[in-house]
Write a protein that holds these residues in place. Structure first.
Motif, PDB file in Angstrom:
ATOM      1  N   ARG A 123     -13.764   1.766   3.878  1.00  0.00           N
ATOM      2  CA  ARG A 123     -14.730   1.155   4.811  1.00  0.00           C
ATOM      3  C   ARG A 123     -15.822   0.429   4.022  1.00  0.00           C
ATOM      4  O   ARG A 123     -16.134  -0.722   4.289  1.00  0.00           O
TER       5      ARG A 123
ATOM      6  N   SER B 245     -14.463  10.491   4.639  1.00  0.00           N
ATOM      7  CA  SER B 245     -14.769   9.449   5.616  1.00  0.00           C
ATOM      8  C   SER B 245     -14.446   8.072   5.025  1.00  0.00           C
ATOM      9  O   SER B 245     -14.773   7.792   3.872  1.00  0.00           O
ATOM     10  N   GLY B 246     -13.783   7.247   5.817  1.00  0.00           N
ATOM     11  CA  GLY B 246     -13.511   5.873   5.400  1.00  0.00           C
ATOM     12  C   GLY B 246     -12.251   5.678   4.589  1.00  0.00           C
ATOM     13  O   GLY B 246     -11.969   4.574   4.122  1.00  0.00           O
TER      14      GLY B 246
ATOM     15  N   LYS C 294      -7.989   7.207   7.850  1.00  0.00           N
ATOM     16  CA  LYS C 294      -7.269   8.147   8.731  1.00  0.00           C
ATOM     17  C   LYS C 294      -6.978   7.470  10.073  1.00  0.00           C
ATOM     18  O   LYS C 294      -5.848   7.496  10.567  1.00  0.00           O
ATOM     19  N   ASP C 295      -8.000   6.841  10.620  1.00  0.00           N
ATOM     20  CA  ASP C 295      -7.851   6.132  11.885  1.00  0.00           C
ATOM     21  C   ASP C 295      -6.806   4.996  11.736  1.00  0.00           C
ATOM     22  O   ASP C 295      -5.934   4.819  12.585  1.00  0.00           O
ATOM     23  N   HIS C 296      -6.934   4.285  10.640  1.00  0.00           N
ATOM     24  CA  HIS C 296      -6.019   3.177  10.326  1.00  0.00           C
ATOM     25  C   HIS C 296      -4.570   3.680  10.306  1.00  0.00           C
ATOM     26  O   HIS C 296      -3.680   3.054  10.881  1.00  0.00           O
TER      27      HIS C 296
ATOM     28  N   ASP D 107       0.871  -1.168   0.000  1.00  0.00           N
ATOM     29  CA  ASP D 107       0.000   0.000   0.000  1.00  0.00           C
ATOM     30  C   ASP D 107       0.916   1.228   0.000  1.00  0.00           C
ATOM     31  O   ASP D 107       1.239   1.789   1.049  1.00  0.00           O
TER      32      ASP D 107
HETATM   33  N1  LIG Z   1      -5.061   1.294   3.613  1.00  0.00           N
HETATM   34  C1  LIG Z   1      -5.863   0.455   4.244  1.00  0.00           C
HETATM   35  N2  LIG Z   1      -5.609  -0.865   4.287  1.00  0.00           N
HETATM   36  C2  LIG Z   1      -6.446  -1.701   4.914  1.00  0.00           C
HETATM   37  N3  LIG Z   1      -7.575  -1.327   5.527  1.00  0.00           N
HETATM   38  C3  LIG Z   1      -7.865  -0.035   5.530  1.00  0.00           C
HETATM   39  C4  LIG Z   1      -7.031   0.926   4.883  1.00  0.00           C
HETATM   40  N4  LIG Z   1      -7.594   2.136   5.026  1.00  0.00           N
HETATM   41  C5  LIG Z   1      -8.709   1.955   5.720  1.00  0.00           C
HETATM   42  N5  LIG Z   1      -8.878   0.663   6.023  1.00  0.00           N
HETATM   43  C6  LIG Z   1     -10.005   0.079   6.751  1.00  0.00           C
HETATM   44  O1  LIG Z   1     -11.183   0.780   6.347  1.00  0.00           O
HETATM   45  C7  LIG Z   1     -12.026   1.031   7.431  1.00  0.00           C
HETATM   46  C8  LIG Z   1     -12.235   2.537   7.591  1.00  0.00           C
HETATM   47  O2  LIG Z   1     -10.973   3.142   7.891  1.00  0.00           O
HETATM   48  P1  LIG Z   1     -10.823   4.315   8.964  1.00  0.00           P
HETATM   49  O3  LIG Z   1     -11.781   4.130  10.095  1.00  0.00           O
HETATM   50  O4  LIG Z   1      -9.396   4.410   9.285  1.00  0.00           O
HETATM   51  O5  LIG Z   1     -11.299   5.541   8.067  1.00  0.00           O
HETATM   52  P2  LIG Z   1     -11.403   7.070   8.487  1.00  0.00           P
HETATM   53  O6  LIG Z   1     -10.837   7.854   7.374  1.00  0.00           O
HETATM   54  O7  LIG Z   1     -10.805   7.271   9.851  1.00  0.00           O
HETATM   55  O8  LIG Z   1     -12.976   7.265   8.554  1.00  0.00           O
HETATM   56  P3  LIG Z   1     -13.823   8.359   9.378  1.00  0.00           P
HETATM   57  O9  LIG Z   1     -13.459   9.712   8.840  1.00  0.00           O
HETATM   58  O10 LIG Z   1     -15.249   8.010   9.043  1.00  0.00           O
HETATM   59  O11 LIG Z   1     -13.493   8.187  10.814  1.00  0.00           O
HETATM   60  C9  LIG Z   1     -11.355   0.400   8.645  1.00  0.00           C
HETATM   61  O12 LIG Z   1     -11.882  -0.907   8.794  1.00  0.00           O
HETATM   62  C10 LIG Z   1      -9.900   0.319   8.242  1.00  0.00           C
HETATM   63  O13 LIG Z   1      -9.258  -0.744   8.893  1.00  0.00           O
END
Ligand SMILES: Nc1ncnc2c1ncn2[C@@H]1O[C@H](COP(=O)(O)OP(=O)(O)OP(=O)(O)O)[C@@H](O)[C@H]1O
Length: 696
Positions: A592, A404-405, A408-410, A378
């Motif tokens: 997500r 969203s999704g 960022k959290d990941h 990745d």
């Molecule tokens: N690059 C990646 N590789 C594997 N899984 C990922 C990746 N990016 C995101 N995911 C998965 O996708 C899902 C959503 O990711 P995450 O919660 O980090 O998004 P986010 O940008 O923080 O969303 P939000 O703004 O809604 O909080 C999670 O299950 C995460 O593990």
């Protein structure tokens, strides 16, 4: 031949200045008047008083050759069938080339960030295969135009940057009413054809903006971008053991334009035969077409043998070449590392793309990938991670942005796991999920007796995160008064619990994330400017899934992960139809949504291949609603319309009922688990079961 209609004299401008767009020099919108004239007479005006010759010639093609109407809106499904010779798939571009192009376009995107310009890539038939930052400023019609799968072919929507660049095989630009089709009037479009090493058209690079008088300005950008992409593609994809990089040595020699400044490339096989050339390379060698020099020995073209070139290179000497008309080129001889057998043929069409991909995606142990193939990386996440881990050493605050999704959290979890603060606390705070009046005590804690019921006191998140990382998610949702308190805490590294008076020193690395446009919130006064700068020590933007050049690789990777996670031992692959849907789907919920869809698909797949019927219902409904909305709207071609399960084959409710039955059977009637596998909430599942008359 086309007929020419004379415009009445009283309508003609009195000089021969360049035509103006939108009420220019004479207060007359010349292309607008010309277009109205064409609407009334069915013919474009004569001469170049009203529109540039390139425009009037394109309009003639639209009327005489393609039989289009200026009111042609978006492509109808039958039109694409006609165009594609009875419904065969359009000549798509090789998958490797598409990925390489998307990656290069992605790398160019920062140049256009914060402009109202969207970058597009289409295959050689004009079908959009990639769009970056597309649609935000374009309005509903523009957003439809830039959807993946839409056709920009000149035969379908009239002259436009992309489609006409394919026809003319040169960069072109059109402003507003210079477009034949009224659908394109609110925009400027610019395009550049991208050629393979053998001169075959591989793809089209384009720009679209709502600044409809800016096409000529953008033409310069697209020329340079086109050159960079073509050169890059050539370096990665052209066959040949050697390459010659050439540049004109004497600028005054007579060549004009970008050929004076840019490098031309040719590639050579072991015997010294020319096997590829960029267009700049062709121009420098004064050749008109690739066929003029391909297969020729370098000695016949440049007067030096391959042995001469090898000898110069081994002595480290520059190579001076004299070409016809006395021009001199300075050249660098490069021994390429890639063996010939690895090289793909860019101009070969990729007709069986779905089938190919289906074959490459399988469960572990059944993989058809080469045993020694490198595991997928990745690259976007890894690049951000590497930078962030380095920055973390200096405790620099970081801001992660993206829809969203997108992950960022990941990313934050990975930074914590791999950075200098690993093994220390990681404390997550979702600023949008905590009631406004509680955020202060959540973050800073409170002392006993500070308010009614606060008998024991509470440690806040800052103290919990001491020595570790505090992740403030959805920071854009934080109330203004709290922003002030947060700013104080960040500036002083001290917090004062609610009801207390003694500051507590904390050592916390703050990482904030948001999917809102923080600079815009700052402009509107909803977010403190000083806090924005304080949090924004370094910023990481994660792209939406639809814009990721490695989207297909990520899908494949996550599918394999899902297969592993669910301990599926039999061979499971996504069918060609599912791949095509996944490629076209805009993935509004990003990774997500993708993960949920893949999880449900796998749970639904009973045979070796995941079929369209195995896709979760919410996903199918989203496609179905989208197709319906478009069919009800102005004659649009939906990428999904093609994929909507046909009424004859199965009603949507039946698909839904089957999917739910199958999930309930697999989970022995466990509604929570079934809902999870289907990617919907429990409440939605109960609702659907009631509607469809299903029981556990
Ligand atoms: N690059 C990646 N590789 C594997 N899984 C990922 C990746 N990016 C995101 N995911 C998965 O996708 C899902 C959503 O990711 P995450 O919660 O980090 O998004 P986010 O940008 O923080 O969303 P939000 O703004 O809604 O909080 C999670 O299950 C995460 O593990």
């Amino acid at each position: 031949m086309y007929s020419v209609v004379q415009m009445p004299n009283h309508l003609k401008p009195q000089d021969h200045a360049a035509p103006e767009q939108d009420a220019g020099l004479f207060g007359v919108d010349r292309p607008g008047v010309a277009w109205d004239w064409m609407m009334q007479t069915g013919q474009p005006p004569e001469g170049d008083d009203w529109v540039r010759p390139q425009v009037s010639e394109a309009w003639y093609r639209c009327i005489e050759e393609y039989r289009l109407s200026p009111r042609t809106s978006l492509l109808r499904p039958h039109a694409i069938m006609d165009f594609e010779n009875g419904g065969r798939t359009a000549p798509a571009t090789n998958l490797d080339v598409r990925t390489a192009l998307a990656t290069m376009a992605f790398n160019l995107q920062p140049v256009l960030r914060d402009t109202s310009v969207s970058l597009l890539l289409a295959d050689s038939a004009g079908t959009l295969i990639h769009a970056l930052d597309a649609g935000s400023n374009l309005g509903p019609m523009g957003r439809r135009l830039v959807r993946l799968g839409e056709s920009w072919n000149e035969r379908i929507i009239g002259n436009n940057g992309l489609g006409t660049a394919a026809v003319l095989r040169e960069p072109v630009a059109f402003d507003g009413k210079e477009h034949f089709s009224s659908v394109l009037h609110p925009f400027a479009t610019v395009g550049h054809p991208l050629f393979a090493h053998d001169g075959g058209l591989v793809a089209l690079l384009g720009l679209i903006t709502d600044q409809r008088s800016s096409a000529q300005t953008l033409l310069g950008f697209v020329r340079i971008a086109g050159y960079l992409i073509e050169t890059n593609l050539f370096e990665c994809q052209a066959p040949g053991a050697y390459m010659l990089r050439m540049r004109l040595n004497n600028i005054s020699a007579g060549l004009t334009g970008q050929d004076c400044l840019l490098d031309g490339l040719i590639s050579l096989d072991e015997q010294g035969r020319i096997v590829g050339a960029t267009r700049t390379g062709l121009n420098l060698l004064r050749a008109e077409r690739h066929s003029d020099i391909l297969s020729e020995n370098v000695e016949a073209v440049l007067g030096v043998t391959i042995e001469d070139l090898r000898a110069c290179a081994s002595r480290g000497e520059p190579i001076e070449l004299e070409i016809p008309e006395g021009w001199r080129l300075k050249a660098e001889f490069i021994v390429r590392r890639r063996p010939e057998k690895d090289v793909v043929q860019p101009s070969r069409s990729f007709a069986t793309k779905g089938a190919h991909r289906a074959a490459t995606v399988s469960t572990p142990g059944h993989s058809s990938k080469a045993a020694n193939a490198e595991p997928w990386r990745d690259a976007i996440l890894e690049a951000a991670l590497q930078k962030a881990v380095n920055l973390q050493k200096q405790k620099i605050p970081m801001l992660i942005t993206g829809e969203s999704g997108v992950g960022k959290d990941h990313l934050v979890r990975r930074i914590h796991a791999e950075g200098v603060r690993k093994g220390r606390p990681l404390v997550l705070v979702n600023c949008a999920a905590i009631p406004r009046e509680l955020v202060s005590s959540e973050l800073f804690g409170y002392v006993p007796g500070s308010f009614t019921g606060a008998r024991t006191g509470k440690t806040g998140k800052f103290v919990e995160a001491n020595t570790g990382v505090l992740f403030l998610n959805e920071i854009g949702e934080m109330a203004l008064d709290l922003q002030t308190a947060l700013l104080c805490a960040l500036d002083s590294s001290e917090i004062v619990p609610v009801g207390g008076s003694k500051p507590v020193t904390v050592d916390v690395q703050v990482i904030a994330a948001t999917n809102s446009d923080l600079p815009d919130c700052v402009r509107k006064g909803a977010f403190r400017r000083d806090l924005y700068y304080r949090l924004n020590g370094a910023q990481f933007w994660l792209p939406p899934l639809r814009e990721r050049p490695d989207k297909l690789g990520l899908i494949e990777h996550l599918w394999e992960q899902e297969v592993k996670a669910q301990h599926v031992n039999e061979h499971k692959a996504l069918s060609a139809e599912v791949w095509d849907i996944f490629e076209r789907h805009p993935w509004p919920g990003n990774v997500r949504e993708l993960r949920n869809v893949l999880r449900s698909c796998l749970a639904m797949t009973s045979g070796p291949q995941t079929l369209v019927s195995d896709l979760p219902n919410d996903f199918l409904r989203e496609m179905s609603d989208s197709a319906q909305a478009e069919e009800e709207g102005e004659a649009g071609l939906s990428s999904y319309a093609k994929w909507r399960p046909s009424p004859e084959s199965k009603a949507l409710a039946d698909w839904e009922a089957d999917a739910i039955r199958s999930a309930l059977a697999k989970t022995a009637g466990n509604v929570s688990e079934s809902a999870r596998q289907l990617g919907i909430t429990r409440a939605t599942l109960y609702h659907k079961m009631a509607r469809l008359g299903l029981r556990k």
